[in-house]
Enzyme design. Structure first.
Site: not given
Ligand code: PEP
Ligand code: MG
Length: 561
Positions: A184, A411, A435, A482
């Site tokens: 956190h 992922e 992921d 992302c």
């Molecule tokens: C990821 O898995 O990196 C991603 C951007 O999706 P989420 O964190 O929503 O699973």
């Molecule tokens: Mg993901």
């Protein structure tokens, strides 16, 4: 001069005198109550209610993510199970102090045993217990000191309640000896732009009054700094302030190579802040966040309205919307409510959508309608794509609805390894490093006991990113990142060296990443990526890249470092 190391949050640098956090209150003893159960129960209730009220009030004053964290803490404080535990001890003859101390400790152990997200919240319980104890004893709760001058705060870890309300005119920087990059403290420090180094275990040696330099970019605390080092740090801090305050320019490397800097968003209301921070568009809109509390699939009309609001905030800009990503860390009962032993490996992401194709079709309908009403450049992508066949299925379906740019999230290692085949069908790939790391390292991203494996710096993860980057370059298809990795300024440069053409992150991370990119050429990024790929593990990759980055010749735009 001597140095100690931890994990830096962002790119800030600061200097000043250390002030250590006030130590915890001593534990109460377990001698029996002399006041009687009714009186003890009333005292405990009053103290808990007061602390919950104070936490809520602090949250309201702080707003943003801090408010959510503090409201969650207030709810924990008043959790009925916890209150029953306190009452049971009081009925057994304990004082309110002992009952609170012992019941909270028991609850903490339970959370730790559950692990994952709940395990990470265990430390929050200590803070609540301390606040309740302080109230019962009529003393100030341990917390951030107020020495009357600006200072570098050193603490074991900070409670969210303390981080949320840090007076940024007084706290020059923050060093914690515990906690990691996903604690956190780190999340809130990132959001508030506090210069911070977390997990600096040797920070226990720092003493109140000594002067230190806190270099978050390098993750280094310098003790007994020389006059020259102090002057250099002051120059860097001033340059960074002016860089963060100056109008945001599009993301680019020092040689001018454009790297679009995009925002990760979960609700349309956050779009304005992203635009204000210079987001060039949206690289990941997590649609499931709109519906996490819904027991039924949202209607087409509800969805269209949300998407229209989002797209309207980015006229002419790219907005990548991800189809509902249900399962594991993001449960959506209407898509999959089956009990699974290993939900991260179960019917999730595109697999769950395919099993309820009507829901996927409704989402595509709503997106196509919102697209027709707005001027953004809408891209759609599917989560958790593991095969070429799934790629063909999703992109085909999206095009059926007139959605012209359809891609997949990479992922799962299988789709990274087959990136050339996947990208033969998809218009783009977006790598979800959260992921991808989980599946590459076989470490549940929700499980605290294996958290050390969840590090996107691991060369195994980076080699998979390279596969996708290389395939994208060969086929002329964009490859975005992302996951959280894109928000780490040093790793962001490495990801570009591995072939990422855009980076998407929490809007608060944009300024530091923009600056990190502006200091490196494409050829630097390649060398840094090579250094990371050559390492044996995540921490040596990070160290190798930081060492090489410090040694690379400065670039024209690098006047700020
Ligand atoms: C990821 O898995 O990196 C991603 C951007 O999706 P989420 O964190 O929503 O699973
Ligand atoms: Mg993901």
């Amino acid at each position: 001069m001597s140095e100690l190391r931890g994990v830096g949050i962002g790119l800030g640098v600061a200097q000043g005198p250390v002030v250590r956090m006030t130590e915890a209150l001593p534990a109460p003893d377990d001698s029996p109550s002399t006041a009687g159960a009714d009186a003890e129960r009333a005292r405990a209730r009053e103290a808990v209610a007061t602390v919950a009220r104070e936490l809520t009030a602090r949250g309201e004053a702080a707003g943003g993510a801090a408010q959510e964290v503090l409201e969650a803490q207030a709810m924990i404080a008043e959790d009925p199970t916890l209150q029953d535990e306190v009452d049971a001890r009081i009925d057994g003859g304990a004082t309110a102090e002992w009952a609170v101390h012992d019941a909270f400790a028991g609850f903490r152990a339970t959370l730790e045993a559950v692990g994952g997200y709940l395990g990470e919240r265990a430390a929050d319980l200590d803070d609540i217990a301390q606040r309740v104890l302080a109230r019962l004893r009529g003393v100030d709760a341990p917390g951030v000191p107020n020495p009357g001058h600006p200072f570098v705060l050193v603490a074991r870890d900070l409670a969210p309640a303390d981080t949320a309300l840090l007076d940024l005119d007084q706290v020059l920087a923050l060093i914690t000896t515990d906690g990691g990059p996903t604690s956190h403290t780190a999340i809130l420090a990132r959001e508030k732009g506090i210069v911070a180094i977390v997990g600096a275990s040797e920070g226990t040696a720092l003493t109140t009054g000594e002067t230190v330099i806190v270099d978050a970019a390098a993750g280094v605390v310098t003790r007994e700094p020389s006059t020259e080092a102090l002057a250099r740090a002051a120059e860097r801090a001033a340059a960074r302030r002016s860089a963060v305050d100056s109008p945001a320019t599009p993301g680019a490397l020092a040689d001018g190579t454009p790297i679009a800097l995009l925002a990760n968003l979960g609700k349309p209301a956050d779009a304005a802040d992203a635009v204000a921070r210079g987001a060039e568009g949206v690289g990941l809109f997590r649609t499931e966040f709109l519906f996490l509390s819904a027991s039924q699939a949202p209607t087409v009309a509800q969805q269209r309205e949300s998407y229209r609001e989002l797209l309207a905030a980015f006229p002419g800009r790219k907005v990548v919307v991800r189809m509902l990503d249900a399962g594991a860390d993001k449960p959506l009962a209407f898509l999959n409510d089956a009990h699974e032993e290993n939900p991260a490996l179960g019917l999730r992401g595109l697999r769950a959508l395919r099993a309820s194709e009507d829901i996927l079709r409704e989402q595509l309908t709503a997106l196509a309608e919102a697209d027709a009403e707005t001027d953004a450049d809408l891209w759609v992508m599917a989560p958790m794509v593991a095969t070429v066949e799934e790629t063909v299925y999703f992109t085909g379906l999206a095009r059926e609805y007139g959605l012209k740019t359809a891609g997949v999230m990479v992922e799962v290692p299988s789709s990274a390894l087959l990136a050339d085949r996947v990208l033969a069908h998809a218009d783009f790939a977006s790598i979800g490093t959260n992921d991808l790391t989980q599946y590459t390292m076989a470490a549940d991203r929700l499980l605290g006991s294996v958290a050390s494996f969840q590090d996107p710096w691991h060369p195994a993860v980076l080699r998979l990113v390279r596969e996708v980057g290389a395939a994208g370059a060969r086929l002329g298809k964009p490859v975005g990142i992302c996951g959280e990795a894109a928000a780490d300024p040093l790793l962001a440069v490495v990801l570009v060296g591995l072939g990422a053409t855009s980076l998407s992150m929490a809007p608060s991370a944009l300024a530091d990443v923009r600056r990190a990119l502006s200091e490196r050429t494409a050829s630097d990024a390649l060398s840094l990526a090579e250094a990371a790929l050559d390492a044996d593990d995540a921490s040596s990759a990070r160290t190798a890249v930081a060492t090489l980055a410090a040694a690379l010749p400065p670039h024209q735009k690098e006047t700020t470092s």
